[in-house]
Design an enzyme around this catalytic site. Sequence first.
Site, PDB file in Angstrom:
ATOM      1  N   GLU A 174       4.443  10.453   4.919  1.00 26.69           N
ATOM      2  CA  GLU A 174       5.619   9.831   5.543  1.00 26.69           C
ATOM      3  C   GLU A 174       6.932  10.053   4.803  1.00 26.69           C
ATOM      4  OE1 GLU A 174       5.039   5.699   6.359  1.00 26.69           O
ATOM      5  OE2 GLU A 174       3.466   6.081   7.810  1.00 26.69           O
ATOM      6  N   GLU A 362      -3.014   7.102  10.145  1.00 26.42           N
ATOM      7  CA  GLU A 362      -2.853   5.668   9.857  1.00 26.42           C
ATOM      8  C   GLU A 362      -2.548   4.928  11.147  1.00 26.42           C
ATOM      9  OE1 GLU A 362      -0.010   4.421   6.864  1.00 26.42           O
ATOM     10  OE2 GLU A 362      -0.676   5.990   5.498  1.00 26.42           O
TER      11      GLU A 362
HETATM   12  C1  BGC Z   1       2.296   3.820   4.546  1.00 27.27           C
HETATM   13  C2  BGC Z   1       1.364   2.873   3.827  1.00 27.27           C
HETATM   14  C3  BGC Z   1       1.736   1.446   4.179  1.00 27.27           C
HETATM   15  C4  BGC Z   1       1.521   1.254   5.661  1.00 27.27           C
HETATM   16  C5  BGC Z   1       1.840  -0.161   6.150  1.00 27.27           C
HETATM   17  C6  BGC Z   1       2.624   3.423   5.952  1.00 27.27           C
HETATM   18  O1  BGC Z   1       3.999   3.470   6.092  1.00 27.27           O
HETATM   19  O2  BGC Z   1       1.820   5.143   4.462  1.00 27.27           O
HETATM   20  O3  BGC Z   1       1.443   3.133   2.457  1.00 27.27           O
HETATM   21  O4  BGC Z   1       1.037   0.516   3.446  1.00 27.27           O
HETATM   22  O5  BGC Z   1       2.320   2.150   6.381  1.00 27.27           O
HETATM   23  O6  BGC Z   1       3.150  -0.488   5.895  1.00 27.27           O
END
Ligand code: BGC
Length: 467
Positions: A174, A362
């Site tokens: 990101e 994610e």
């Molecule tokens: C990131 C994580 C973060 C998650 C929740 C993403 O932006 O890669 O490191 O914990 O979102 O905020």
Amino acid sequence: MDILHNSGLSRAQFGDDFEWGVSTAAFQIEGSHDADGKGLSIWDVFTARKGKIKGAHHARTACDFYNTYTTDIDLLRELKIPNFRFSFSWSRLLPNGTGVVNQAGIDYYNKLIDYMLQCGIEPWVTLYHWDLPHALELKGGWTNRDCITWFTEYAELCAHHFGDRVKNWMVINEPSVFTGAGYFLGIHAPGRRGLSNYGKALHYVTLATGAGGRVLRRLLPDANIGTTFSCTHIEPASNSVRDVAAAKRVDTLLNRTFIEPILGLGYPVADLPVLKNLSKYMQPGDIEGMAFDFDFIGLQCYTREVVKASFFTPYVGAKLIPAIKRKVPFTEMGWEVYPETMYHILKKFSAYKGIKKIIITENGAAFPDTVVNGAVNDVHRTKYIQDNLHQLVKAKNEGVKVDGYFVWSLTDNFEWAEGYHPRFGLIYVDFEIQKRIIKQSGHWFRDFLSENKDNKNEDSLRYTGHR
Ligand code: BGC
């Protein structure tokens, strides 16, 4: 509806080759910030600064994953999750960011990788998940063009030591978030602000992404190489010309600025004029240097944003209307619960010809979790994941090449500037005593993964060698 037994989803809908996993990041779980020769990272330094992290929390222990990784990998196996995404800590491997190698760091990741493979769990590694060695920050960090060379050296080291067993690689996590929060707003490490810091970091990180991809391809020709982007579905607050134009600028900033140069399209200057400033940092060959033909693009999506035009916000002339003001459901992060984002984002990114394959690297949500009689019934998180999967399968059925889904995250962990308060895990962590409790969402995910499929990790001790 009984969401545990009746989600309307089955693993078979996603196909046999679909990759299922969970994601983590070194700084958020490992702890042991100065153990066995590790150098400090910018996050070690930032968390020690007063007022930077809610509750003055720090990650010196975090989930203690450095010491107890076997316990968490055993839980992964119990949950029948076949893929685990984690990141290498650059300053654990190269305490000064460059030069002298810390053998104890190499040994640690070797042990972790070997143990995962022994358990039948496939490693997916991220080279950079925001924890730049502090020694490099002292030389300018990502605002110094030399950072591309330092990053290349680090990528070569990782490929050299771990490339015989790690097949799946992600170069950068990101870039829009850590450059925006860390170099423009100053709310993440290293806490720098302003357009000039941001512009340099943005451009050099983008060049480092291309360079990292090339290093991995050269040293590991058979590897599956990707990089990840945060993405958010954007909508204008009204149909007015001004709001629609503002939404377009925000969409360009959040969803297009980092991926388009990687795809060889250059920066989207026409739709976000402030990006013209980047020409100050450009050198001959940079357009080609930023581009790289990744095997997959990792998308990380959580929410949608609704945008209104605003004269008072410099550079983008837009403001986000928070979910609470819009009176829509939101998570502990204040992010709107809007699963349709998954569908919209998949459709949007799959329209780029240069993207061969998408993996959702994610997706997840923080909700207030409580332990009652030793159990955590996180019904909202379970439903959030299910609703997102429905949207994903809808896009997949319409032809989008999306071949994997990773939940953020395995365990509750250190949520950057928010400290330990927002809990994202499928597994609850009592940070005082480092106790784990599998949440209802974790049980549901295990049952879902067990359905209609021989589990890849069950009884399949593919790798039994020890170093
Ligand atoms: C990131 C994580 C973060 C998650 C929740 C993403 O932006 O890669 O490191 O914990 O979102 O905020």
